[in-house]
Design a protein around this motif. Sequence first.
Motif, short mmCIF file in Angstrom:
data_model
loop_
_atom_site.label_atom_id
_atom_site.label_comp_id
_atom_site.label_asym_id
_atom_site.label_seq_id
_atom_site.Cartn_x
_atom_site.Cartn_y
_atom_site.Cartn_z
N HIS A 68 -1.64 4.97 17.71
CA HIS A 68 -0.94 3.72 18.02
C HIS A 68 -0.36 3.04 16.78
O HIS A 68 -0.01 1.86 16.83
CB HIS A 68 -1.88 2.77 18.77
N LYS A 77 -0.93 11.76 25.20
CA LYS A 77 -1.90 10.90 25.89
C LYS A 77 -3.11 11.71 26.35
O LYS A 77 -4.25 11.24 26.29
CB LYS A 77 -1.24 10.21 27.08
N TYR A 118 -3.10 2.32 28.21
CA TYR A 118 -1.67 2.50 28.49
C TYR A 118 -1.15 1.60 29.60
O TYR A 118 0.06 1.59 29.87
CB TYR A 118 -1.39 3.97 28.83
#
Length: 447
Positions: free
Chosen positions: A408, A41, A69
């Motif tokens: 993703h 992340k 997120y």
Amino acid sequence: MKKFFNKFKSCFEQSFDSDSLNSLARKHLFVQRKSVLDGKKFLELLLFSERDTKLQSLEDIAFDFSQYYGMNISKQGLQERFNDAAVQFLAAVLQEQLKRNSIDAISAENAYRFDKILIKDSTRFKLPQQFKEDFKGHGGHGIDSQISIQFEYDLIAGGVADLNITPANRNDQKDSKETLMGIDPNCLYLRDLGYVSQAYIERIEECNSYYVNRLNTKWTVLDTNKHPLDFVKIEKQLNKKGLRYLEIDIFLKKGKKLMPSRLIVEQVSARTYSERISKAERAARSKGYSLSDDYRAKTKLTMIITNLPKEWANAEQVRKTYSLRWQVELIFKTWKSQLKLNRIKPVKIQRFKCQLMAKMIWIIINRRLLAAIESEPDKEGKPMKLSEWKFFKVVMRMSQKIRKVIFHGHHLETWMESLFTTARKRCKTELKKGKNNKEEILSIFLA
């Protein structure tokens, strides 16, 4: 085409695998227990947040995190995550990307005489004064803090061979000295004069590799009879015979060792000579000496040296080959205009380092994409050459799609097919009349 996509998909999955990234983060003590911000992340935030870091705030980064997120992180919490562990983690990711950048997953096969054709240069830009302890300037003009980015890439494969961030006071000569052991066999090296030392030439010879560089005018140059070369005589010969250029077999003297080379000399324009001689005369006056006839003759000449065999490249082809080095200037221009690389504001030093390394990783990713697309022949079976400037502009506009694909799991093959088609339609290199064509020059070295 399917084989191409499968190979590139594998390359992406290896580069941005969650387990691998978080393992690197743990190794460098970046990941903290119960933290909402893990290694993957953190990398994503830095790669795809606002490009112009001079306009970006911690609040912007925190908002971006919550949008993607659905979790919150405070500005203070984010500021604390920009620490030495984060710098070490990003540095490790950058090195991993460089290791994979040979793109064996795409295509390393070629029909050239060399395994690689490597161009190296550096770009510098000023930093806020508060960074001077980590990034010292080269001195002069009141520049206390400045950064240098050393960049080397392979013209054949399109990959990045070296991408290194250093203080500006580590000059090109020092870089050349410290990277001598990185010279590989059967490669062609094109470098700016700042990197060219006698030790560099000697190392290339020892590795059975090749160079095309400008001659350092301070070196001792001998003719085939081992007599000092008379540059006054050479300059007069060019004038008298009206020659565009002249080739001479020479020896470069290093101590007692003589290294055979080829010297191609060409007269510079009157304007270039005027600029050179004016600068030299000012320096001479300030130090109380006068310029020799030999020095004045040298300022009228462009002098290129090479150990390429004559049967591989004649003098004209050597001159054209050296012109390839200027492409790196276009690359630096692309970085600064598209990635806003040189737009820096005073922030925590660790934050600056992390954001800069993220941009380096972005550069490697997109040069890999560029090389991948160029590696596929067109309908006529010819390689497609793309403009780096145009390509970076396209991928900047598609960056959020790239984000979804990489991080993703959004339809990699569909997206790559779209990028492939768009790039081939909109990013073709435009050949300008009278300009040296990179592909034509490279064709000189087809085995």
